[in-house]
Design a protein around this motif. Structure first.
Motif, short mmCIF file in Angstrom:
data_model
loop_
_atom_site.label_atom_id
_atom_site.label_comp_id
_atom_site.label_asym_id
_atom_site.label_seq_id
_atom_site.Cartn_x
_atom_site.Cartn_y
_atom_site.Cartn_z
N ILE A 79 41.62 -12.08 -17.31
CA ILE A 79 41.74 -13.45 -17.78
C ILE A 79 42.39 -13.53 -18.96
O ILE A 79 43.30 -14.40 -19.25
CB ILE A 79 40.30 -14.08 -17.68
CG1 ILE A 79 39.88 -14.32 -16.32
CG2 ILE A 79 40.34 -15.64 -18.27
CD1 ILE A 79 38.49 -14.67 -16.22
N THR A 80 42.11 -12.70 -19.88
CA THR A 80 42.73 -12.75 -21.40
C THR A 80 44.17 -12.22 -21.17
O THR A 80 44.98 -12.85 -21.89
CB THR A 80 41.79 -11.75 -22.25
OG1 THR A 80 41.97 -10.53 -21.49
CG2 THR A 80 40.42 -12.19 -22.20
N MET A 81 44.51 -11.31 -20.43
CA MET A 81 45.74 -11.00 -20.16
C MET A 81 46.69 -12.13 -19.60
O MET A 81 47.58 -12.39 -20.12
CB MET A 81 46.14 -9.81 -19.20
CG MET A 81 47.47 -9.39 -19.02
SD MET A 81 47.50 -8.28 -17.53
CE MET A 81 47.06 -9.65 -16.11
N LEU A 82 46.14 -13.00 -18.51
CA LEU A 82 46.81 -14.12 -18.20
C LEU A 82 46.92 -15.23 -19.05
O LEU A 82 47.90 -16.16 -19.23
CB LEU A 82 46.01 -14.65 -17.02
CG LEU A 82 45.97 -13.89 -15.64
CD1 LEU A 82 45.02 -14.33 -14.38
CD2 LEU A 82 47.37 -13.62 -15.39
N LEU A 83 46.07 -15.13 -20.11
CA LEU A 83 45.94 -16.16 -21.40
C LEU A 83 47.12 -15.69 -22.26
O LEU A 83 47.21 -16.33 -23.39
CB LEU A 83 44.71 -16.51 -21.81
CG LEU A 83 43.75 -17.30 -21.02
CD1 LEU A 83 42.29 -17.14 -21.63
CD2 LEU A 83 44.23 -18.52 -20.56
N GLY A 84 47.60 -14.45 -22.07
CA GLY A 84 48.69 -14.18 -22.98
C GLY A 84 48.47 -12.81 -23.69
O GLY A 84 49.53 -12.43 -24.43
#
Length: 313
Positions: free
Chosen positions: A254-259
């Protein structure tokens, strides 16, 4: 297979709860977030229980002591402690303590109900824990040497103890999963209502807070708890507990998808976690939890295990 899908989705939604909840507690009190989470989820769950399970509500309410205990452990206690901890500790320390949850669930099942997990289950737990540590330390395991328990970590430790007790005891009740979850959520809202009223706990007025609360109500509350209780009808607490390690992996995604970029240790750690989950699942399917043999093993097993139910799980 169905239990694995339920548990995977439940942990995915709970990973979202860690991310959204951490942001929400910056402006909302843990009591406010916990009370409105359950107050808003109670009515939809009760309607869903009536539509799908069509339970005998008088028979359900006769089990109110057990349901109240489960509600205090899994809804009120765990959630309040979790949101309180997220305001006092780093993600690393909180997740490190949370990673002990699967092992704690297995130990409680052994102590309270004399479960005897197959050796492969313990190996799965070890692999999952190793994967979580690798993800959370970024491959720099020497960072564990500076780990210490402070207020936030102690709150997380108390929270996972509540959740371990909830998971083990929830396996031992025979009500339909949706009905059981709905009643527990309603009880949590009822228990917290006088405290919320006395402290003037109102709905959030800020749009960002409202969206955070809406997400928490729909996914980690309605979704995860329903899926978790559905899975506990089909698998053991130890196997279910091992899936909790997926929260760290999903949080990283999720944190990766958030940038934020994902690292090699996160990928390798995720592989270890998923391998541990699959290994434990295979052990449960082929061996299952073993119990001490006795002359009364057949009758005691029949009386302590939930009867298979034809209704939707």
């Amino acid at each position: 297979m169905r239990a694995a899908i339920y548990l995977t989705l439940a942990t995915l939604f709970w990973a979202g709860n860690f991310v959204v909840g951490h942001a929400a507690v910056e402006t909302m009190a843990p009591l406010q977030l916990t009370f409105w989470r359950w107050a808003l989820a109670a009515l939809p769950l009760l309607v869903l229980a009536q539509a799908i399970d069509r339970p005998d509500w008088r028979a359900v309410l006769r089990q109110w002591p057990r349901l109240l205990l489960l509600s205090c452990l899994g809804m009120t206690g765990y959630t309040l402690l979790l949101y309180s901890a997220l305001g006092h500790t780093s993600a690393l320390n909180a997740s490190l303590v949370t990673a002990a949850n699967p092992a704690l669930i297995m130990i409680l099942a052994v102590v309270l109900f004399r479960d005897r997990p197959a050796p492969v289950s313990w190996l799965g737990i070890a692999l999952g824990l190793a994967g979580v540590l690798l993800v959370l330390t970024g491959g720099e395991l020497h960072r564990l040497l500076t780990f210490s328990l402070k207020a936030g970590e102690l709150l997380i430790l108390a929270a996972i103890t509540m959740w371990a007790g909830y998971t083990v005891l929830a396996r031992r009740q025979s009500l339909p999963a949706i009905t059981s979850t709905a009643v527990q959520v309603a009880m949590a809202a009822a228990v917290l209502a006088p405290i919320a009223a006395a402290t003037g706990t109102g709905l959030p007025s800020d749009p960002a807070e409202a969206w955070s609360l809406a997400f928490i109500v729909v996914f980690p509350s309605l979704g995860s708890y329903l899926l978790w209780n559905l899975a506990l009808k089909r698998t053991t607490p130890a196997n279910a507990g091992n899936y909790l390690n997926l929260i760290a992996v999903f949080t990283a995604i999720i944190t990766m998808l958030l940038g934020q970029p994902i690292t090699v240790p996160q990928v390798l750690g995720g592989i270890l976690v998923i391998s541990g989950v699959l290994l434990t699942s295979v052990g449960q399917r082929h061996g299952g939890p073993q119990r001490p043999r006795s002359s009364k093993s057949t009758s005691s097993s029949a009386s302590s295990s939930p009867a298979p139910a034809p209704r939707p799980r």
